[in-house]
Design a protein around this motif. Structure first.
Motif, PDB file in Angstrom:
ATOM      1  N   ALA A 290     -15.343  -1.426  -5.205  1.00 60.21           N
ATOM      2  CA  ALA A 290     -16.229  -2.505  -4.754  1.00 60.21           C
ATOM      3  C   ALA A 290     -15.430  -3.611  -4.080  1.00 60.21           C
ATOM      4  O   ALA A 290     -15.851  -4.176  -3.063  1.00 60.21           O
ATOM      5  CB  ALA A 290     -17.013  -3.058  -5.938  1.00 60.21           C
ATOM      6  N   ALA A 291     -14.243  -3.917  -4.632  1.00 58.84           N
ATOM      7  CA  ALA A 291     -13.421  -4.975  -4.049  1.00 58.84           C
ATOM      8  C   ALA A 291     -12.923  -4.548  -2.664  1.00 58.84           C
ATOM      9  O   ALA A 291     -12.948  -5.347  -1.715  1.00 58.84           O
ATOM     10  CB  ALA A 291     -12.240  -5.282  -4.967  1.00 58.84           C
ATOM     11  N   ALA A 292     -12.499  -3.293  -2.564  1.00 58.76           N
ATOM     12  CA  ALA A 292     -11.995  -2.813  -1.267  1.00 58.76           C
ATOM     13  C   ALA A 292     -13.090  -2.913  -0.211  1.00 58.76           C
ATOM     14  O   ALA A 292     -12.825  -3.314   0.934  1.00 58.76           O
ATOM     15  CB  ALA A 292     -11.503  -1.370  -1.402  1.00 58.76           C
ATOM     16  N   ALA A 293     -14.314  -2.598  -0.590  1.00 55.40           N
ATOM     17  CA  ALA A 293     -15.426  -2.643   0.368  1.00 55.40           C
ATOM     18  C   ALA A 293     -15.667  -4.072   0.862  1.00 55.40           C
ATOM     19  O   ALA A 293     -16.192  -4.278   1.961  1.00 55.40           O
ATOM     20  CB  ALA A 293     -16.693  -2.087  -0.282  1.00 55.40           C
ATOM     21  N   GLU A 294     -15.285  -5.056   0.061  1.00 57.11           N
ATOM     22  CA  GLU A 294     -15.497  -6.462   0.439  1.00 57.11           C
ATOM     23  C   GLU A 294     -14.213  -7.120   0.930  1.00 57.11           C
ATOM     24  O   GLU A 294     -14.176  -8.335   1.137  1.00 57.11           O
ATOM     25  CB  GLU A 294     -16.032  -7.258  -0.769  1.00 57.11           C
ATOM     26  CG  GLU A 294     -17.372  -6.790  -1.296  1.00 57.11           C
ATOM     27  CD  GLU A 294     -18.513  -7.027  -0.310  1.00 57.11           C
ATOM     28  OE1 GLU A 294     -18.339  -7.861   0.614  1.00 57.11           O
ATOM     29  OE2 GLU A 294     -19.552  -6.369  -0.456  1.00 57.11           O
ATOM     30  N   GLY A 295     -13.146  -6.348   1.046  1.00 56.02           N
ATOM     31  CA  GLY A 295     -11.869  -6.898   1.507  1.00 56.02           C
ATOM     32  C   GLY A 295     -11.202  -7.814   0.488  1.00 56.02           C
ATOM     33  O   GLY A 295     -10.440  -8.714   0.853  1.00 56.02           O
ATOM     34  N   LEU A 296     -11.476  -7.593  -0.793  1.00 53.84           N
ATOM     35  CA  LEU A 296     -10.878  -8.426  -1.844  1.00 53.84           C
ATOM     36  C   LEU A 296      -9.678  -7.721  -2.472  1.00 53.84           C
ATOM     37  O   LEU A 296      -9.690  -6.492  -2.617  1.00 53.84           O
ATOM     38  CB  LEU A 296     -11.905  -8.697  -2.959  1.00 53.84           C
ATOM     39  CG  LEU A 296     -13.178  -9.445  -2.570  1.00 53.84           C
ATOM     40  CD1 LEU A 296     -14.210  -9.342  -3.685  1.00 53.84           C
ATOM     41  CD2 LEU A 296     -12.853 -10.900  -2.283  1.00 53.84           C
ATOM     42  N   THR A 297      -8.670  -8.489  -2.852  1.00 55.62           N
ATOM     43  CA  THR A 297      -7.540  -7.950  -3.608  1.00 55.62           C
ATOM     44  C   THR A 297      -7.953  -7.812  -5.069  1.00 55.62           C
ATOM     45  O   THR A 297      -8.726  -8.627  -5.555  1.00 55.62           O
ATOM     46  CB  THR A 297      -6.352  -8.944  -3.546  1.00 55.62           C
ATOM     47  OG1 THR A 297      -6.160  -9.328  -2.208  1.00 55.62           O
ATOM     48  CG2 THR A 297      -5.080  -8.336  -4.097  1.00 55.62           C
TER      49      THR A 297
END
Ligand code: KG4
Ligand code: ZN
Length: 340
Positions: A290-297
């Motif tokens: 989910a984080a990768a999909a939102e560009g979050l580390t």
């Protein structure tokens, strides 16, 4: 600086030695077997077990780290929140050691220590605060589920918490209904691995509410009614696996969705996770995806630092002292309901 740290807030007796951000030893003696028989932690037994274990655990930690009492520059212990009699053992021991060595003592907030455990990595584990980013942090354990906005090191704000059962508590109680031993979280994960997460549709409590609070008791009750209406499930292996997978999916979807949503709302570029429930690989994968999909580390505490440990207590104590925090009074009391 070398810190001797003690954690006894619940059912793990742990002592760590931390020097300059490095966890040189982190010895944990778990009481899970003792409490398992009772289906949950019995506070009086926990305190007695801490009393029995603290000295051998401390000796082992100092031996592993190869430090002598003279080399200790500060002593830290969890001051709260936690079980009062359990906290007393570690806090009073730490204050006595600090007094005897004439060194500063630091009382640590248990959840603040969890917050920074996500930044411990490597062999030996080191605090990687150079790569710190403002973040939204999920802390999920047997007693607590919370979201925290960590604006910078040592500067945080509680965003929301569970209004009733914690995520881990919900899993443990569902496990109990299924006849699984305490704590059921790890067993539910194992059974869920070969189950169908879409087999049964359980509620996702507060998923669509804008607040950052959680509630898991309704989900637990939904499972109770489901088992009452479908008595065939409890004895059937594959249905049990499907049930575990379905409950796990409901809990984890809520945790992940609300964590990501808070991070986006606050405009931070990073999420972190810690606490016993973060041992769950399904949760770790869901957060990462989910984080990768939102560009979050994503920074998730290593599994050894997810469950209660003194390493995280020592790292936070050292960080605080190195940034000029005042030591805690040697006669300070435990704070079982300490606010974050
Ligand atoms: O942080 P922790 O060790 O103790 C406190 O409650 O402070 O967390 C224990 C909780 C228990 O509810 C346990 O069932 C849950 O963490 N847990 C897990 C897993 N491992 C531990 N839940 C789901 N999957 C796991 N693999
Ligand atoms: Zn904890």
């Amino acid at each position: 600086m070398t810190v001797l740290a003690i954690e006894t807030s619940c059912d793990e007796t742990s002592v760590a030695v931390v020097s300059n951000g490095e966890v040189r030893a982190n010895v944990v003696s778990s009481q899970i077997k003792l409490h398992s028989e009772y289906g949950g932690v019995v506070p009086e037994l926990a305190a007695r077990e801490h009393l029995r274990n603290l000295m051998p655990v401390a000796r082992a930690a100092m031996q592993q780290a190869n430090v002598t009492a003279e080399e200790i520059d500060a002593v830290a212990a969890t001051q709260g929140p936690g079980l009062p009699t359990a906290l007393l053992v570690g806090l009073k021991a730490a204050q006595a050691v600090a007094f005897a060595l004439a060194k500063p003592f630091v009382g640590i907030h248990h959840h603040e220590a969890h917050l920074y455990s996500a930044w411990l990595a490597g062999r030996p584990p080191r605090a990687q605060f150079d790569s710190f980013q403002p973040n939204v942090s999920l802390i999920a354990s047997g007693g607590h589920t919370m979201l925290v906005h960590v604006r910078q090191l040592l500067d945080h704000k509680l965003l929301g918490a569970t209004l009733d059962d914690a995520a881990g508590e919900c899993l443990d109680k569902v496990g109990k209904m299924l006849g699984l031993p305490y704590p059921a979280g790890p067993l539910i994960e194992r059974l869920a691995a070969s189950g169908n997460p879409s087999a049964f549709n359980f509620p996702r409590p507060m998923l669509d509410e804008p607040s950052d609070n959680f509630s898991f008791s309704g989900l637990k009750t939904a499972v109770r009614y489901f088992l009452r209406d479908h008595p065939e499930v409890a004895g059937a292996e594959q249905l049990m696996r499907d049930l575990c997978a379905s409950v796990q999916a409901a809990v984890m979807e809520v945790l992940v969705t609300k964590t990501i949503r808070a991070a986006k709302r606050l405009g931070v570029g990073c999420i972190t996770g810690s606490g016993g429930v973060l041992c769950n690989s399904n949760l770790r994968e869901r957060l990462a995806t989910a984080a990768a999909a939102e560009g979050l580390t994503v920074r998730l505490a290593e599994k050894a630092f997810c469950t209660d440990n003194a390493g995280m207590v020592g790292v936070l104590a050292e960080l605080k002292l190195s940034r000029g925090a005042q030591p805690t009074d040697l006669d300070a009391e435990i704070a079982p309901s300490m606010a974050l």
